[in-house]
Design a protein around this motif. Sequence first.
Motif, mmCIF file in Angstrom:
data_model
loop_
_atom_site.group_PDB
_atom_site.id
_atom_site.type_symbol
_atom_site.label_atom_id
_atom_site.label_comp_id
_atom_site.label_asym_id
_atom_site.label_seq_id
_atom_site.Cartn_x
_atom_site.Cartn_y
_atom_site.Cartn_z
ATOM 1 N N MET A 65 45.103 -0.905 36.715
ATOM 2 C CA MET A 65 45.867 0.123 37.420
ATOM 3 C C MET A 65 46.974 -0.451 38.299
ATOM 4 O O MET A 65 47.689 0.300 38.963
ATOM 5 C CB MET A 65 44.920 0.968 38.285
ATOM 6 N N ASP A 71 49.947 -1.854 37.861
ATOM 7 C CA ASP A 71 51.330 -1.424 37.633
ATOM 8 C C ASP A 71 51.541 -0.004 38.143
ATOM 9 O O ASP A 71 52.574 0.295 38.767
ATOM 10 C CB ASP A 71 51.686 -1.510 36.154
ATOM 11 N N GLU A 72 50.581 0.871 37.893
ATOM 12 C CA GLU A 72 50.707 2.258 38.350
ATOM 13 C C GLU A 72 50.623 2.335 39.870
ATOM 14 O O GLU A 72 51.363 3.088 40.507
ATOM 15 C CB GLU A 72 49.626 3.136 37.724
ATOM 16 N N ALA A 90 53.907 1.273 41.188
ATOM 17 C CA ALA A 90 54.940 2.270 40.903
ATOM 18 C C ALA A 90 54.856 3.450 41.871
ATOM 19 O O ALA A 90 55.883 4.005 42.284
ATOM 20 C CB ALA A 90 54.822 2.762 39.462
ATOM 21 N N VAL A 91 53.648 3.832 42.237
ATOM 22 C CA VAL A 91 53.461 4.929 43.181
ATOM 23 C C VAL A 91 53.725 4.469 44.612
ATOM 24 O O VAL A 91 54.339 5.179 45.418
ATOM 25 C CB VAL A 91 52.029 5.506 43.054
ATOM 26 N N ARG A 94 51.583 15.595 44.111
ATOM 27 C CA ARG A 94 50.692 14.730 43.320
ATOM 28 C C ARG A 94 49.237 14.946 43.732
ATOM 29 O O ARG A 94 48.333 14.965 42.887
ATOM 30 C CB ARG A 94 51.098 13.268 43.518
ATOM 31 N N MET A 149 45.469 7.803 42.987
ATOM 32 C CA MET A 149 45.225 7.340 41.627
ATOM 33 C C MET A 149 44.158 8.167 40.908
ATOM 34 O O MET A 149 43.769 7.811 39.801
ATOM 35 C CB MET A 149 44.790 5.870 41.642
#
Length: 310
Positions: A160, A162-163, A166-167, A208, A216
Motif C-alpha cells: 500500500m 505507493d497509495e 499518493a494520498v 474520501r 486507506m
Amino acid sequence: MAGTQSGGKEISVGGELRRQPNRFTDRITPDGTWPVEPGRYRLIVSLACPWAHRSIIVRGLLGLQDVISMGVVDPLRDDTGWRFTLDEGDQDPVLKIKYLSEAYLATDPTYDRRVTVPSIVDVPSGKVVTNDFPQITRDLHTEWRAFHRAGAPDLYPEAMRDEIEAVAEPIYRNINNGVYRCGFATTQEAYDNAYTDLWDELDRVSARLESRRYLMGDRITEADIRLFPTLVRFDAVYHGHFKCNRQKLTEMPVLWAYARDLFQTPGFGDTVDWDHIKRHYYVTHRHLNPSGVVPQGPDPSVWNEPHNRA
C-alpha cells in the motif's frame, strides 16, 4: 529567491512560506553507517509540534518506547531554539545538553539555520543522525521491525506504500503545511492561495472518508497518522491563530467524527498535550499574537463524544 524570516520559518519575497530543507538526512538501518541498536538513539520531540507528534504516535503504536528513548523540549522556543527546561537541571538527562542546538553544532559546527524537531540523536556521540521527519516514521516502520512489539500494526504495508504516499503528499502540501502557509503568509495573495488549497484538500479528504473509516479503508496507516496531528490542533490553534476560519473542525461532520475516532484510539489521544500545543503557538508566535495571551478554549472534552464510525 531571497527571503525574510518569520517565526523561524522562511518567507519568500512574494509573501509565501518556504520551509528550509532538512539538514540531517542519514538513516538508521540494520546494516548501515548508523546501525539499528536498541538504547543507542534518542528521539527529541516537542509535544506541541505536529511533525514531532507523528513520530511519537508511531513509536508508541509499534512498541518502541524501550528501544528508542525520548526527550521532550519546552513548548516555548526562544531565540536559542528548543530548550530542555522540563528536566532537572534544565538539561536533557541522557544527552546532558541544555539546548537541542548543542547536538546540531556537535554534528556541524557551521550550522546556522533553524533547529527542528523531531530529531534523532546518537547518544554515544551526541550527534544528530536525522531531522528528516517524513523518513523518521517510515524507518520506524521498516528498519526497526525486529523490535516491534508483538501484535504491532503494520502502519506502512509494502503493498500500500505507493497509495499511501499518493494520498499523503497533497495532505502534506495543502493541509499539514497548508495551515502554516495560511498563518505565515505576509501578502493577501499568498494567504488566499494557501486558504483555497487548504479547504479544497479538506473537502477532498472529507469526501474520501464518507465511504471508508480510515484513509486507506478499514485499517489505520501512516496516512492517518500524518493527518491526525493537524486535525487535532485545528480548532485550538489553526482556525483562529492561523486564519484557517472557513469552518471549525467541529462543524465538518465527517472529518470531526473521523478525528474523534482516531483520538479515542489508544496511542493517539493520549499523546495530545493541549497545554503544550496552545502555549507554543500563542506565546512563541509573538508576531501573530503580540500579547502572548493563551486562549482558555476550546473545551477538550468534546473529543470523547461518540464518533459512530465503527
